[in-house]
Design a protein around this motif. Structure first.
Motif, PDB file in Angstrom:
ATOM      1  N   LEU A  99     -41.165  24.185  -1.079  1.00  0.00           N
ATOM      2  CA  LEU A  99     -40.138  24.983  -1.741  1.00  0.00           C
ATOM      3  C   LEU A  99     -40.759  26.148  -2.507  1.00  0.00           C
ATOM      4  N   GLU A 100     -41.889  25.897  -3.148  1.00  0.00           N
ATOM      5  CA  GLU A 100     -42.568  26.956  -3.895  1.00  0.00           C
ATOM      6  C   GLU A 100     -43.110  28.049  -2.979  1.00  0.00           C
ATOM      7  N   SER A 101     -43.316  27.728  -1.711  1.00  0.00           N
ATOM      8  CA  SER A 101     -43.859  28.712  -0.768  1.00  0.00           C
ATOM      9  C   SER A 101     -42.770  29.584  -0.144  1.00  0.00           C
ATOM     10  N   ARG A 102     -41.499  29.335  -0.492  1.00  0.00           N
ATOM     11  CA  ARG A 102     -40.400  30.104   0.083  1.00  0.00           C
ATOM     12  C   ARG A 102     -40.203  31.429  -0.656  1.00  0.00           C
ATOM     13  N   ASP A 103     -39.214  32.206  -0.205  1.00  0.00           N
ATOM     14  CA  ASP A 103     -39.062  33.555  -0.752  1.00  0.00           C
ATOM     15  C   ASP A 103     -38.397  33.570  -2.125  1.00  0.00           C
ATOM     16  N   PHE A 104     -37.110  33.205  -2.185  1.00  0.00           N
ATOM     17  CA  PHE A 104     -36.348  33.284  -3.430  1.00  0.00           C
ATOM     18  C   PHE A 104     -35.817  31.911  -3.802  1.00  0.00           C
ATOM     19  N   SER A 105     -35.678  31.685  -5.090  1.00  0.00           N
ATOM     20  CA  SER A 105     -35.310  30.344  -5.554  1.00  0.00           C
ATOM     21  C   SER A 105     -33.950  29.897  -5.012  1.00  0.00           C
ATOM     22  N   ALA A 106     -33.040  30.824  -4.756  1.00  0.00           N
ATOM     23  CA  ALA A 106     -31.742  30.445  -4.201  1.00  0.00           C
ATOM     24  C   ALA A 106     -31.869  29.907  -2.784  1.00  0.00           C
ATOM     25  N   ASN A 107     -32.995  30.224  -2.136  1.00  0.00           N
ATOM     26  CA  ASN A 107     -33.274  29.712  -0.793  1.00  0.00           C
ATOM     27  C   ASN A 107     -34.233  28.530  -0.827  1.00  0.00           C
ATOM     28  N   ALA A 108     -34.499  28.022  -2.013  1.00  0.00           N
ATOM     29  CA  ALA A 108     -35.483  26.945  -2.163  1.00  0.00           C
ATOM     30  C   ALA A 108     -34.851  25.700  -2.764  1.00  0.00           C
ATOM     31  N   ILE A 109     -33.594  25.467  -2.424  1.00  0.00           N
ATOM     32  CA  ILE A 109     -32.891  24.265  -2.868  1.00  0.00           C
ATOM     33  C   ILE A 109     -32.898  23.267  -1.715  1.00  0.00           C
ATOM     34  N   ALA A 110     -33.203  22.025  -2.004  1.00  0.00           N
ATOM     35  CA  ALA A 110     -33.237  20.985  -0.970  1.00  0.00           C
ATOM     36  C   ALA A 110     -32.053  20.034  -1.149  1.00  0.00           C
ATOM     37  N   MET A 111     -31.647  19.419  -0.034  1.00  0.00           N
ATOM     38  CA  MET A 111     -30.550  18.464  -0.046  1.00  0.00           C
ATOM     39  C   MET A 111     -30.949  17.270   0.814  1.00  0.00           C
ATOM     40  N   ASP A 112     -30.788  16.065   0.269  1.00  0.00           N
ATOM     41  CA  ASP A 112     -31.179  14.896   1.057  1.00  0.00           C
ATOM     42  C   ASP A 112     -30.083  14.528   2.054  1.00  0.00           C
ATOM     43  N   MET A 113     -30.307  13.495   2.822  1.00  0.00           N
ATOM     44  CA  MET A 113     -29.396  13.138   3.901  1.00  0.00           C
ATOM     45  C   MET A 113     -28.046  12.618   3.412  1.00  0.00           C
ATOM     46  N   ALA A 114     -27.946  12.368   2.119  1.00  0.00           N
ATOM     47  CA  ALA A 114     -26.668  11.927   1.540  1.00  0.00           C
ATOM     48  C   ALA A 114     -25.953  13.074   0.843  1.00  0.00           C
ATOM     49  N   GLY A 115     -26.557  14.262   0.853  1.00  0.00           N
ATOM     50  CA  GLY A 115     -25.936  15.418   0.225  1.00  0.00           C
ATOM     51  C   GLY A 115     -26.333  15.624  -1.221  1.00  0.00           C
ATOM     52  N   SER A 136     -42.614  32.350  -6.312  1.00  0.00           N
ATOM     53  CA  SER A 136     -43.938  32.452  -6.930  1.00  0.00           C
ATOM     54  C   SER A 136     -44.338  33.924  -6.937  1.00  0.00           C
ATOM     55  N   ARG A 137     -45.329  34.265  -7.717  1.00  0.00           N
ATOM     56  CA  ARG A 137     -45.768  35.660  -7.806  1.00  0.00           C
ATOM     57  C   ARG A 137     -46.479  36.118  -6.533  1.00  0.00           C
ATOM     58  N   SER A 138     -46.804  35.166  -5.668  1.00  0.00           N
ATOM     59  CA  SER A 138     -47.453  35.531  -4.404  1.00  0.00           C
ATOM     60  C   SER A 138     -46.456  35.539  -3.242  1.00  0.00           C
ATOM     61  N   SER A 139     -45.177  35.436  -3.557  1.00  0.00           N
ATOM     62  CA  SER A 139     -44.155  35.320  -2.516  1.00  0.00           C
ATOM     63  C   SER A 139     -44.189  36.487  -1.530  1.00  0.00           C
ATOM     64  N   PHE A 140     -44.226  37.723  -2.040  1.00  0.00           N
ATOM     65  CA  PHE A 140     -44.214  38.882  -1.157  1.00  0.00           C
ATOM     66  C   PHE A 140     -45.554  39.081  -0.443  1.00  0.00           C
ATOM     67  N   ILE A 141     -46.620  38.719  -1.112  1.00  0.00           N
ATOM     68  CA  ILE A 141     -47.940  38.839  -0.479  1.00  0.00           C
ATOM     69  C   ILE A 141     -48.046  37.876   0.699  1.00  0.00           C
ATOM     70  N   ALA A 142     -47.476  36.671   0.532  1.00  0.00           N
ATOM     71  CA  ALA A 142     -47.518  35.681   1.609  1.00  0.00           C
ATOM     72  C   ALA A 142     -46.770  36.176   2.829  1.00  0.00           C
ATOM     73  N   ASP A 143     -45.713  36.956   2.620  1.00  0.00           N
ATOM     74  CA  ASP A 143     -44.942  37.513   3.734  1.00  0.00           C
ATOM     75  C   ASP A 143     -44.203  38.751   3.244  1.00  0.00           C
ATOM     76  N   PRO A 144     -44.779  39.944   3.453  1.00  0.00           N
ATOM     77  CA  PRO A 144     -44.157  41.178   2.943  1.00  0.00           C
ATOM     78  C   PRO A 144     -42.770  41.467   3.513  1.00  0.00           C
ATOM     79  N   ILE A 145     -42.426  40.880   4.649  1.00  0.00           N
ATOM     80  CA  ILE A 145     -41.082  41.101   5.204  1.00  0.00           C
ATOM     81  C   ILE A 145     -40.017  40.561   4.258  1.00  0.00           C
ATOM     82  N   ARG A 146     -40.415  39.662   3.363  1.00  0.00           N
ATOM     83  CA  ARG A 146     -39.471  39.155   2.368  1.00  0.00           C
ATOM     84  C   ARG A 146     -38.927  40.268   1.479  1.00  0.00           C
ATOM     85  N   ILE A 147     -39.655  41.350   1.355  1.00  0.00           N
ATOM     86  CA  ILE A 147     -39.160  42.496   0.582  1.00  0.00           C
ATOM     87  C   ILE A 147     -37.886  43.026   1.221  1.00  0.00           C
ATOM     88  N   PHE A 148     -37.916  43.190   2.542  1.00  0.00           N
ATOM     89  CA  PHE A 148     -36.742  43.710   3.251  1.00  0.00           C
ATOM     90  C   PHE A 148     -35.620  42.669   3.295  1.00  0.00           C
TER      91      PHE A 148
END
Length: 406
Positions: A99-115, A136-148
């Motif tokens: 989750l920390e390796s993803r782009d934005f925190s709104a896209n880093a929410i997990a849901m288990d099989m029960a919801g 994370s502060r390295s989010s864009f460096i890990a994948d600059p396309i995340r800027i777009f």
């Protein structure tokens, strides 16, 4: 009558069947699908993070896929849910890292099989605020396309926070040179389908990122849109953004919006000594559109539409004044390039007023008529030399259109 089962209910039924008899404590759906489920928006495609084995997923129809720039995943396509991608992790602790390796925190929410929600980065808060906070502060460096991707989200009503803006402003994005243009183009195409596509390009220019993908955007401010009495807005970028905004008010069609923004691309080819005039920019744009779209790896439908829009938008604005034959040629071009509805919209947006096209539907109708509908005798047509047949048929079309106009 039984109530219809929702797609979301079917999703969890699917999971129950897939994982029956297995420990799913450490299996979660993640990413965009969770965001859209929480926003009660339509969703497609599923991302899963799981500690279950590769053998388990293989036995359930998943196949391993290794990308050039992404980690290996297990993949399966489902006719209802779309693509299902599974990232395998060794332990539950790796879920947080995922989750920390993803782009934005709104896209880093997990849901288990029960919801049940698992949200270590407080993505739910930023989701509610429609705020883009990097994981994370390295989010864009890990994948600059995340800027777009961020700019694309902003074109749909989101807003980057100060930290994200600062990271873009202060970053060295020369590493974008090694990232395939297709990834940029996918974000651009999605932005054209959003509520405010002009914001995507404004943010690119504001942060001076993406010139390796779209150098035309950064040349536009240096080019006058035309003589000031016709273009008081001044430069070509301002004009193109205004046209895009007007097209967006008239249609949600992303191709029409694309054509609106780049309709004057031919003005970039004008000799600066001839400024502020751009004589011949329509033909220049038609010639440029093919290479431009191929470089961006855009579909042929987008290329054909832009070719038509660049070549015909100015001429169409004089519809009431031009000859019958010219009207017919414009209509035939529009049909051949799929711009029958797009051309009038782009032309009106370019002029900032509704362009009256009396007889446009008639011209389209005649342009599509068969030889039989034009009352041409098939045997007589065969007697005409091949090189003269097209001219003969065109003359019949003009005659037919003239009859309809009168």
């Amino acid at each position: 009558m039984k109530p219809e089962i929702s797609k979301t209910d079917r999703l969890f039924t699917f999971f129950n069947d897939l994982f029956a008899g297995n420990n799913t404590t450490d299996t979660f759906i993640v990413g965009g699908i969770v965001r859209d489920l929480l926003l009660n928006k339509p969703w497609k495609d599923i991302d899963i993070v799981s500690t279950l084995t590769e053998e388990f997923f293989r036995s359930n129809g998943f196949n391993p896929v290794t990308g050039k720039t992404t980690k290996p995943i297990m993949f399966k396509n489902d006719p209802l849910f779309g693509n299902i991608e599974v990232t395998l992790v060794e332990s539950p602790e790796n879920l947080v890292k995922n989750l920390e390796s993803r782009d934005f925190s709104a896209n880093a929410i997990a849901m288990d099989m029960a919801g049940k929600i698992f949200d270590p980065l407080d993505g739910a808060t930023t989701l509610k605020e429609r705020r883009l906070k990097v994981c994370s502060r390295s989010s864009f460096i890990a994948d600059p396309i995340r800027i777009f991707r961020g700019f694309r989200f902003e074109s749909d009503g989101w807003k980057m926070d100060d930290e994200a803006e600062g990271l873009i402003q202060n970053g060295d994005w020369s590493l974008m040179e090694s990232i395939p243009v297709e990834r940029f183009t996918r974000e651009m195409q999605k932005a054209f389908a959003n509520k405010e596509p002009a914001k995507f390009f404004r943010r690119m220019y504001e942060f001076n990122v993406g010139s390796n993908y779209l150098p035309e955007l950064f040349k536009m401010p240096l080019v006058p849109a035309g003589p000031l009495e016709y273009h008081p807005e001044g430069d070509l970028l301002t004009h193109s953004l205004q046209v895009l905004e007007r097209v967006s008010e008239m249609t949600s069609d992303p191709i029409a919006r694309f054509c609106g923004f780049f309709h004057d691309i031919g003005k970039l080819a004008t000799d600066p000594r001839k400024y502020p005039h751009h004589h011949g920019h329509e033909e220049a744009g038609r010639k440029m559109s093919g290479g431009f779209c191929k470089r961006l790896k855009l579909p042929m439908s987008w290329e054909k539409a832009l070719s038509s829009a660049t070549a015909m938008h100015d001429l169409l604005s004089y519809w009431e004044e031009i000859r019958i034959g010219t009207k017919l040629k414009i209509a035939m071009n529009a049909i051949a390039n799929g711009t029958s509805e797009i051309l009038p919209i782009v032309t009106s947006a370019d002029r900032a007023k509704k362009i009256m096209l009396s007889g446009w539907d008639k011209a389209l109708k005649v342009a599509e008529m068969t030889v039989q509908e034009l009352d041409i005798d098939a045997d007589k047509l065969q007697e005409i030399p091949p090189l003269e047949r097209r001219k003969f048929i065109m003359e019949r079309r003009i005659k037919k259109l003239r009859e309809l106009f009168h």
